[in-house]
Design a protein around this motif. Structure first.
Motif, PDB file in Angstrom:
ATOM      1  N   HIS A 190       0.618  -0.761  -0.066  1.00  0.00           N
ATOM      2  CA  HIS A 190       0.188  -0.412  -0.384  1.00  0.00           C
ATOM      3  C   HIS A 190       0.666   1.367   0.347  1.00  0.00           C
ATOM      4  O   HIS A 190       0.345   2.078   0.411  1.00  0.00           O
ATOM      5  CB  HIS A 190      -0.664  -0.039   0.941  1.00  0.00           C
ATOM      6  N   ASP A 202      -1.459   1.842  -2.455  1.00  0.00           N
ATOM      7  CA  ASP A 202      -2.224   2.071  -1.698  1.00  0.00           C
ATOM      8  C   ASP A 202      -3.686   2.098  -2.762  1.00  0.00           C
ATOM      9  O   ASP A 202      -5.120   2.414  -2.897  1.00  0.00           O
ATOM     10  CB  ASP A 202      -2.294   3.292  -0.964  1.00  0.00           C
ATOM     11  N   ARG A 228      -6.746  -2.346  -5.410  1.00  0.00           N
ATOM     12  CA  ARG A 228      -6.571  -0.986  -4.851  1.00  0.00           C
ATOM     13  C   ARG A 228      -5.879  -0.636  -6.669  1.00  0.00           C
ATOM     14  O   ARG A 228      -5.636   0.944  -6.543  1.00  0.00           O
ATOM     15  CB  ARG A 228      -5.183  -0.459  -3.547  1.00  0.00           C
ATOM     16  N   ARG A 286     -11.422   4.953  -1.252  1.00  0.00           N
ATOM     17  CA  ARG A 286     -11.216   5.027   0.310  1.00  0.00           C
ATOM     18  C   ARG A 286     -12.086   5.197   1.341  1.00  0.00           C
ATOM     19  O   ARG A 286     -12.113   4.084   1.932  1.00  0.00           O
ATOM     20  CB  ARG A 286      -9.821   5.540   0.063  1.00  0.00           C
ATOM     21  N   ALA A 287     -12.204   6.188   1.390  1.00  0.00           N
ATOM     22  CA  ALA A 287     -12.823   6.771   2.425  1.00  0.00           C
ATOM     23  C   ALA A 287     -14.308   5.674   2.727  1.00  0.00           C
ATOM     24  O   ALA A 287     -15.260   5.531   3.515  1.00  0.00           O
ATOM     25  CB  ALA A 287     -13.693   7.978   2.150  1.00  0.00           C
ATOM     26  N   SER A 345     -14.829   2.496   1.645  1.00  0.00           N
ATOM     27  CA  SER A 345     -14.682   1.375   1.873  1.00  0.00           C
ATOM     28  C   SER A 345     -14.184   1.764   3.406  1.00  0.00           C
ATOM     29  O   SER A 345     -13.979  -0.028   4.131  1.00  0.00           O
ATOM     30  CB  SER A 345     -12.604   0.876   1.252  1.00  0.00           C
ATOM     31  N   GLN A 346     -12.745   2.183   4.188  1.00  0.00           N
ATOM     32  CA  GLN A 346     -12.694   2.241   5.361  1.00  0.00           C
ATOM     33  C   GLN A 346     -14.321   1.952   5.780  1.00  0.00           C
ATOM     34  O   GLN A 346     -14.243   1.589   7.313  1.00  0.00           O
ATOM     35  CB  GLN A 346     -12.620   3.183   5.564  1.00  0.00           C
ATOM     36  N   ALA A 347     -15.317   2.789   5.741  1.00  0.00           N
ATOM     37  CA  ALA A 347     -16.842   3.050   6.061  1.00  0.00           C
ATOM     38  C   ALA A 347     -17.310   1.068   5.979  1.00  0.00           C
ATOM     39  O   ALA A 347     -17.878   0.684   7.128  1.00  0.00           O
ATOM     40  CB  ALA A 347     -17.781   4.478   6.031  1.00  0.00           C
ATOM     41  N   ASP A 348     -17.203   1.268   4.874  1.00  0.00           N
ATOM     42  CA  ASP A 348     -17.410  -0.654   4.670  1.00  0.00           C
ATOM     43  C   ASP A 348     -16.869  -1.730   5.389  1.00  0.00           C
ATOM     44  O   ASP A 348     -17.862  -1.961   6.299  1.00  0.00           O
ATOM     45  CB  ASP A 348     -17.657  -0.615   2.937  1.00  0.00           C
ATOM     46  N   LYS A 349     -15.477  -1.352   5.996  1.00  0.00           N
ATOM     47  CA  LYS A 349     -15.310  -2.454   6.651  1.00  0.00           C
ATOM     48  C   LYS A 349     -15.723  -2.123   8.016  1.00  0.00           C
ATOM     49  O   LYS A 349     -16.009  -3.427   8.754  1.00  0.00           O
ATOM     50  CB  LYS A 349     -13.805  -1.962   6.425  1.00  0.00           C
ATOM     51  N   ALA A 350     -15.715  -1.061   8.494  1.00  0.00           N
ATOM     52  CA  ALA A 350     -16.298  -1.070  10.104  1.00  0.00           C
ATOM     53  C   ALA A 350     -17.181  -1.756  10.361  1.00  0.00           C
ATOM     54  O   ALA A 350     -18.267  -1.347  10.745  1.00  0.00           O
ATOM     55  CB  ALA A 350     -16.412   0.518   9.979  1.00  0.00           C
ATOM     56  N   ARG A 377       2.549  -2.678   7.172  1.00  0.00           N
ATOM     57  CA  ARG A 377       1.844  -2.051   8.147  1.00  0.00           C
ATOM     58  C   ARG A 377       2.900  -1.069   8.895  1.00  0.00           C
ATOM     59  O   ARG A 377       4.402  -2.000   9.693  1.00  0.00           O
ATOM     60  CB  ARG A 377       1.265  -1.995   9.277  1.00  0.00           C
TER      61      ARG A 377
END
Length: 250
Positions: free
Chosen positions: A10, A44, A79, A156-157, A159-164, A219
């Motif tokens: 990423h 990323d 990605r 990206r935003a 995806s982050q919301a979906d993962k949460a 990471r």
């Protein structure tokens, strides 16, 4: 000599420490490994082969210098699925289909990014199928870079919301999907990334017990990979440290 597998680095202009680490790894590995396999999400976000940002240009130049000595095989991830032939021509890498089979040290391996195996995440699979249609890919590649950057930020935003909001289990691979893929490629050991859940697993496929190795993501504090040689695969917590130690011993 061995072959190094990495995935889910990423890299971006916002990850200078990881970028430097990858550049140093290329410098240490050049001419000292048999090949480097990058199984998806090296970036990323890859907005297209016309991306001419300083970050992109620098990384491509480093890859070109590396591939002049050591082969690199690259697989698209979720990605960076827009990595294409122009990127390959500039960097000297070879592009891999997903899945791909290779023979290394007299053993057969089945390679995948891994996102296609996460079939419990139905919404993602629908998105994946839609975004990779040839017509949609062509359209994306021909949009102005500024629009593509805005789309990437939005995705990206989202995806982050979906993962949460998703149960962790549906973002892992589906055992039936893994078994079906292994059944279609007899005698292979599966290596993939994507899930950010490194591990070594066994699957019963017919009468056979088959192996699956999941690559680590990068990471802070975790920049590992997988070495493959005549003895088979083995995890490394830090391939760069392995190469530096080898230099010291020699």
């Amino acid at each position: 000599m061995a072959t190094l597998f990495l995935s889910d680095l990423h890299l971006s202009a916002d990850t200078p420490a990881f970028n430097d680490r990858f550049a140093t790894l290329l410098g240490e590995a050049s001419g000292r490994i048999d090949a480097l396999y990058l199984l998806g999400d090296l970036f990323d976000a890859w907005l297209g082969d016309d991306d001419d940002t300083p970050f992109s240009s620098d990384l491509q130049a480093r890859l070109a210098a590396f591939t002049a000595i050591t082969p690199v095989r690259v697989m698209n991830g979720n990605r960076d699925f827009l990595i294409g032939r122009r990127f390959a021509a500039r960097t000297g890498v070879s592009l891999l289909d997903d899945p791909a089979t290779v023979t290394l040290y007299d053993r057969r391996y089945l390679l995948s990014h891994g996102d296609s195996l996460c079939t419990d995440d139905v919404a993602y699979q629908r998105y994946r199928a839609a975004i990779r249609r040839p017509a949609r890919r062509w359209l994306l590649e021909h949009l102005p870079l500024s629009i593509r950057r805005a789309i990437a930020r939005t995705l990206r935003a989202r995806s982050q919301a979906d993962k949460a909001g998703k149960p962790a289990a549906i973002m892992d691979v589906n055992a039936t999907a893994v078994a079906s893929l292994l059944a279609a490629h007899p005698g292979t050991t599966l290596i993939h990334g994507h899930t950010h859940r490194p591990g070594h697993h066994y699957h019963r496929v017919g009468r056979d017990q088959r192996e699956r190795w999941v690559l680590p993501d990068w990471r802070p504090g975790q920049m590992g990979g997988l070495w493959v040689d005549a003895g088979g695969p083995r995890f490394s917590a830090d391939p760069l440290a392995d190469l530096v130690a080898l230099s010291s011993n020699n």
